[in-house]
Design a protein around this motif. Structure first.
Motif, PDB file in Angstrom:
ATOM      1  N   GLY A 300       0.835  -1.191   0.000  1.00  0.00           N
ATOM      2  CA  GLY A 300       0.000   0.000   0.000  1.00  0.00           C
ATOM      3  C   GLY A 300       0.871   1.242   0.000  1.00  0.00           C
ATOM      4  O   GLY A 300       2.075   1.187   0.232  1.00  0.00           O
ATOM      5  N   GLY A 301       0.260   2.383  -0.269  1.00  0.00           N
ATOM      6  CA  GLY A 301       0.994   3.636  -0.252  1.00  0.00           C
ATOM      7  C   GLY A 301       2.080   3.720  -1.293  1.00  0.00           C
ATOM      8  O   GLY A 301       3.033   4.483  -1.137  1.00  0.00           O
ATOM      9  N   PHE A 302       1.951   2.954  -2.395  1.00  0.00           N
ATOM     10  CA  PHE A 302       3.005   2.937  -3.418  1.00  0.00           C
ATOM     11  C   PHE A 302       3.023   4.256  -4.186  1.00  0.00           C
ATOM     12  O   PHE A 302       2.056   5.017  -4.217  1.00  0.00           O
ATOM     13  N   ASP A 303       4.160   4.531  -4.838  1.00  0.00           N
ATOM     14  CA  ASP A 303       4.388   5.844  -5.425  1.00  0.00           C
ATOM     15  C   ASP A 303       3.713   5.992  -6.782  1.00  0.00           C
ATOM     16  O   ASP A 303       2.982   5.106  -7.244  1.00  0.00           O
ATOM     17  N   ALA A 304       3.985   7.107  -7.450  1.00  0.00           N
ATOM     18  CA  ALA A 304       3.248   7.487  -8.660  1.00  0.00           C
ATOM     19  C   ALA A 304       3.603   6.650  -9.875  1.00  0.00           C
ATOM     20  O   ALA A 304       2.934   6.769 -10.910  1.00  0.00           O
ATOM     21  N   ARG A 305       4.620   5.812  -9.804  1.00  0.00           N
ATOM     22  CA  ARG A 305       4.940   4.953 -10.946  1.00  0.00           C
ATOM     23  C   ARG A 305       3.840   3.950 -11.228  1.00  0.00           C
ATOM     24  O   ARG A 305       3.681   3.490 -12.356  1.00  0.00           O
ATOM     25  N   TRP A 306       3.075   3.585 -10.188  1.00  0.00           N
ATOM     26  CA  TRP A 306       2.097   2.514 -10.299  1.00  0.00           C
ATOM     27  C   TRP A 306       0.682   3.062 -10.248  1.00  0.00           C
ATOM     28  O   TRP A 306       0.384   3.968  -9.465  1.00  0.00           O
ATOM     29  N   GLY A 307      -0.193   2.465 -11.049  1.00  0.00           N
ATOM     30  CA  GLY A 307      -1.585   2.864 -11.058  1.00  0.00           C
ATOM     31  C   GLY A 307      -2.470   1.728 -11.524  1.00  0.00           C
ATOM     32  O   GLY A 307      -2.004   0.646 -11.887  1.00  0.00           O
ATOM     33  N   GLY A 308      -3.775   1.968 -11.509  1.00  0.00           N
ATOM     34  CA  GLY A 308      -4.732   0.993 -12.006  1.00  0.00           C
ATOM     35  C   GLY A 308      -5.242   0.034 -10.962  1.00  0.00           C
ATOM     36  O   GLY A 308      -6.154  -0.748 -11.238  1.00  0.00           O
ATOM     37  N   ARG A 309      -4.690   0.045  -9.736  1.00  0.00           N
ATOM     38  CA  ARG A 309      -5.163  -0.807  -8.659  1.00  0.00           C
ATOM     39  C   ARG A 309      -5.259   0.004  -7.370  1.00  0.00           C
ATOM     40  O   ARG A 309      -4.510   0.958  -7.160  1.00  0.00           O
ATOM     41  N   ALA A 310      -6.197  -0.430  -6.504  1.00  0.00           N
ATOM     42  CA  ALA A 310      -6.543   0.366  -5.331  1.00  0.00           C
ATOM     43  C   ALA A 310      -5.909  -0.126  -4.044  1.00  0.00           C
ATOM     44  O   ALA A 310      -6.082   0.513  -3.006  1.00  0.00           O
ATOM     45  N   SER A 311      -5.177  -1.241  -4.064  1.00  0.00           N
ATOM     46  CA  SER A 311      -4.664  -1.772  -2.803  1.00  0.00           C
ATOM     47  C   SER A 311      -3.162  -1.942  -2.795  1.00  0.00           C
ATOM     48  O   SER A 311      -2.462  -1.306  -2.006  1.00  0.00           O
ATOM     49  N   SER A 312      -2.634  -2.812  -3.654  1.00  0.00           N
ATOM     50  CA  SER A 312      -1.227  -3.185  -3.556  1.00  0.00           C
ATOM     51  C   SER A 312      -0.689  -3.559  -4.934  1.00  0.00           C
ATOM     52  O   SER A 312      -1.432  -3.661  -5.905  1.00  0.00           O
ATOM     53  N   VAL A 313       0.620  -3.776  -4.982  1.00  0.00           N
ATOM     54  CA  VAL A 313       1.300  -4.133  -6.228  1.00  0.00           C
ATOM     55  C   VAL A 313       2.256  -5.283  -5.959  1.00  0.00           C
ATOM     56  O   VAL A 313       3.004  -5.263  -4.972  1.00  0.00           O
TER      57      VAL A 313
END
Length: 882
Positions: A300-313
């Motif tokens: 959670g709280g991942f930076d601006a490089r990642w998008g399209g999901r609301a929870s985790s990567v």
């Protein structure tokens, strides 16, 4: 004579002391006279006579000569004089004076160090390796292709410490270069290997480590097989042993990260998205650790490089293949066999191919039948004595396979081009037609994808990474179930029919451009473009009747064409005491809602000392492609796109703060989080009483908001032969809907206050022992309370009852031995749920098969279907690598 002998002894002693001082290189003094003497001869004399360590190109210096005189001068003064106006200069690296071409005025200009970190054994670049400037408490990390740059260097050389999970950290000294130079290659070794002029810092191989960002944990893919999971090559199974990831679901298709539904996790594999990650209905993942180089979980709280999901990567980087030699790896257990082949193609490219296929359609082991019965809980297997290799028509015919392939080309020292492919499929054909229940199921589901990538380190300041990914998730499911249900104390039998069909075909096209521009030693600017198209077609039909009376008859058919266009920007600032401060955001436009969405993000990591980090992150996260969960079916979800009408855009707010203290052998990490999510959708069957006193079950779509808060704690101890950790989570999870529970907030089904995991990995000579004990406090279930007139009781509160606590113990033991010259064989035994705990995972409800008759007899018209976890399951495995 006595005085002469004394003088002679004194002179000899002085000479010996002088020779010793020169030999240790502490204070070399030169006294020589040269007259047009070739430079190569001068340097040779300094090496032989004064024991000075020199490195130079004699051909390049062959035309140079020098005239001059030195009297008790230091070596630095001599070298500076003889090289003056020659076009050459010297750099001292680890007591060696390296003579190289001089760069005009380089000593007065700030420059940079550019390098690349590689695996010494295979030649593969290592992404996100840590590069720290010794005695400066500053540094950087390598990018996806292993490149790193240290800016604003005024010294000719610098000492750095380089580390990567699963490899021996080293300290070494490297020289700065100009913009036209090739990157300095720094090689790490997964084995204890001492290199000249390199100091091995610590030889400890860990399974997991903290990342550089809040919420980030890194897995060592070389060691995932040491955990006591059902499959020894399951790269995602160790994630369930981490704090913040639910370890009581027994299903990677239900990977719950900090109380968010599984579809809210982005699974990114070499530039394309994987929508389906499991085999055998979620018993283990379809991602093969032998083909994967790096796995990172951002909780959670991942930076601006990642998008399209609301929870985790979950970021997965595939191996590029061994660049130095051909390697073959073969393995097997009672469910499947696998093979991996990798090696170089010429001098500039490499490949890897890994494939796995199940035996389960030919060999039905007790392990398979045990897993199948637990995982496919809505299919009743009547015959428990199927022949192992027979062709019993009533036995389930099930198989799965997966494959990974990658080709990588490095045309020069700055460019990396690769093509990655993945496929994972499951097939089931089951027919029980000899006695009730009469069941027939035919299913085929899975995910495939391909990604192409071009990355280039243009110079010490600019880097780009361009990827295009294509992913396809398809599922065809058909289940027909006809049951003769005898009523108690009566000879009459009711005929109950269920007929369920779903079909999904989702195609995902993704284009990503990520760039990095190093402004200075303190500032890094990142920006990029993202385009995503999702074409989704789905069909669902569910029919249920008793004695010809229809309780459920629903059909849905729809298609979505979602387009998302995004630009993002992020600025990172770091200095001594501030490991990183990231401020950025994403701006997106979605075609179905025709709106713009801004997602600001911030992360900060403070380092008051070298061992202590204070962490904080916050941000907004939007998701436009979501799963709709369907209860009481084998295929429990369909993918839909947010249109702003029937399906809203899922929006989530993350707030994370924490503290971590880490030494070479001990880690403590504490993170607290609050997560608020709106726009969640799920389908639930609603029981309705009709005007003619009959009952029907109708499928209804509900919209929810959720709130989760908790604290995750990780305590980890590492020694030369041991690694162990305690992962504890204290958390709460709530839902709220205007259509449920009177509009009041209620506990979510995944809520449980406490979860504890104790993991140990121990190595004794060639033996490896492992254990994992998991405990989870009781989760809610929805107990429906009805009045005599079958209306909801005022005492009913949604999800107010609790299941029993969950706990189990998994253990493993293996032995490895060397064969041939470089080959290795390993075999062992793992036992899932050693003491055979009968865990109840969920308790969904539905109408009974005969609700009218039950109502007239004063019985409940609601039945509960307990879904049990897997019982004790042993797994025997072996693996050969050569």
């Amino acid at each position: 004579m006595g005085k002469k002998k004394l003088l002679t002894y004194f002179l000899l002693l002085s000479l010996l002391l002088s020779f010793h001082m020169v030999s240790v290189g502490q204070d070399v003094r030169i006294s020589e006279k040269y007259n047009q003497k070739p430079l190569t001869e001068i340097l040779s004399q300094l090496t032989e006579k004064y024991n000075v360590k020199l490195a130079y190109d004699p051909v390049a210096l062959s035309e140079l000569k020098y005239t001059g005189k030195f009297s008790n001068d230091k070596i630095e003064k001599v070298l500076k004089a003889v090289l003056k106006n020659s076009g050459f200069e010297y750099v001292k690296i680890n007591q060696v004076y390296v003579v190289k071409k001089s760069v005009a005025k380089i000593e007065k200009k700030s420059s940079f160090i550019q390098g690349i970190v590689r695996d010494r054994i295979s030649g593969e670049a290592l992404p996100y390796a840590s590069v720290k400037v010794v005695n400066d408490n500053t540094g950087t990390v390598t990018n996806t292709d292993g490149f790193f740059t240290i800016q604003n260097m005024t010294d000719d050389s610098v000492s750095i410490e380089v580390s990567f999970l699963g490899f021996n950290p080293i300290k070494t000294k490297i020289a700065r270069i100009d913009n036209s130079g090739s990157p300095v290659v720094v090689e790490l070794d997964p084995k204890l290997f001492v290199i000249s002029d390199v100091e091995v810092v610590k030889s400890i191989s860990k399974l997991l480590a903290l990342g550089n960002n809040p919420g980030e944990i890194v897995l060592n893919t070389r060691k995932v097989g040491e955990t006591p999971s059902l499959s020894g090559i399951d790269v995602l199974a160790p994630l369930q042993l981490l704090p913040g990831v639910d370890g009581t679901t027994e299903s990677l298709s239900g990977l719950l990260v900090r109380h968010s539904p599984p579809d809210k996790n982005l699974i990114s594999y070499d530039g394309f998205t994987i929508y389906h990650i499991n085999h055998l209905f979620g018993a283990f993942s379809s991602l093969n650790s032998k083909a994967i180089k790096d796995v990172r979980l951002y909780r959670g709280g991942f930076d601006a490089r990642w998008g399209g999901r609301a929870s985790s990567v979950v970021e997965i980087t595939g191996k590029t293949g061994n660049e130095k030699k051909f390697v073959v790896d073969v393995g097997s257990d009672q469910l499947a066999g696998d093979i991996t082949v990798e090696g170089p193609i010429g001098k500039k490219s490499s490949f890897i191919l890994s494939a796995r296929r199940a035996y389960t359609d030919y060999y039905r082991s007790p392990q398979f039948l045990n897993i199948f019965e637990s995982a496919a809980n809505d299919i009743k297997i009547l015959n428990k004595s199927f022949t192992v290799f027979g062709t019993d028509p009533s036995a389930p015919s099930y198989m799965f396979y997966d494959a990974n392939a990658k080709y990588s080309l490095k045309p020069n020292s700055k460019d990396v081009i690769s093509v990655s492919a993945y496929v994972g499929k499951d097939r089931l054909n089951y027919a029980q037609l000899l006695s009730s229940p009469f069941v027939k199921e035919l299913s085929d589901w899975g995910n495939s994808g391909i990604g192409t990538r071009w990355a280039r380190q243009w110079n010490g300041k600019f880097y780009h990474n361009l990827t295009f990914g294509l992913s396809n998730f398809s599922s065809d499911f058909a289940l027909y179930d006809s049951t003769l249900s005898k009523r108690s104390a009566q000879l009459f039998a009711d005929t109950v029919i269920r007929d369920y069909k779903t079909s999904t075909n989702l195609v995902d096209y993704t284009l990503n451009l990520n760039t990095q521009f190093t402004l200075s030693k303190e500032f890094l600017l990142e920006f990029g473009l993202h385009a995503n198209i999702v074409d989704d077609n789905l069909f669902e039909k569910y029919f249920r009747s008793t004695n010809g009376y229809v309780f459920i008859d629903t059909m849905r058919q729809s298609s979505f064409y979602s387009q998302l266009k995004t630009g993002w920007l992020q600025l990172t600032y770091k200095t001594k005491g501030l490991k990183s401060l990231k401020i950025g955001g994403r701006l997106s436009h979605h075609n179905l809602t025709d709106k713009y969405y801004f997602e600001p993000r911030v992360q900060m990591v403070l380092s008051p000392t070298e061992k202590l980090d204070l962490k904080f992150s916050a941000g907004l996260y939007n998701q436009f492609i979501n799963r709709i969960y369907l209860y009481s079916t084998s295929v429990k979800y369909l993918w839909v796109a947010s249109d702003g009408v029937n399906f809203p855009v899922v929006k989530s707010k993350h707030f994370i703060s924490g503290i971590s203290y880490e030494t070479k052998n001990f880690t403590i990490d504490i993170e607290g989080y609050v997560k608020e999510t709106s726009g969640l959708s799920f389908v639930q069957n609603k029981i309705v009483r009709t005007t003619n006193n009959r009952f029907v079950e109708r499928s209804k779509l509900y919209l929810l908001d959720s709130r989760a808060l908790g604290v995750d704690l990780l305590l980890k101890k590492t020694a030369d032969q041991f690694e162990g950790w305690l992962a504890y989570s204290y958390s709460k999870s709530f839902n709220q809907s205007s259509s449920l529970n009177g509009g009041d907030e209620y506990y979510a089904l995944d809520d449980h206050l406490h979860e504890l995991k104790a993991v140990t990995l121990y190595r004794y000579k060639r033996w490896r022992l492992s254990s994992a004990w998991i405990y989870g406090s009781p989760k809610p279930w929805d107990e429906i309370i009805l009045l005599p007139n079958l209306t909801i009781s005022p005492d009913y509160e949604k999800n107010s009852s609790r299941l029993t606590p969950y706990h189990r113990l998994d253990v493993g033991i293996s032995y490895s031995a060397q064969i041939f010259s470089e080959g290795m064989v390993e075999f062992g035994l793992k036992v899932f749920n050693l003491y055979n705990r009968n865990n109840i995972l969920a308790r969904p409800y539905s109408l009974t098969d005969t609700p009218i008759s039950d109502y007239l007899q004063g019985k409940s018209i609601i039945s509960y279907n307990d879904i049990y976890g897997l019982g004790r399951t042993p797994t025997i495995f072996f693996n050969i690598r050569f």
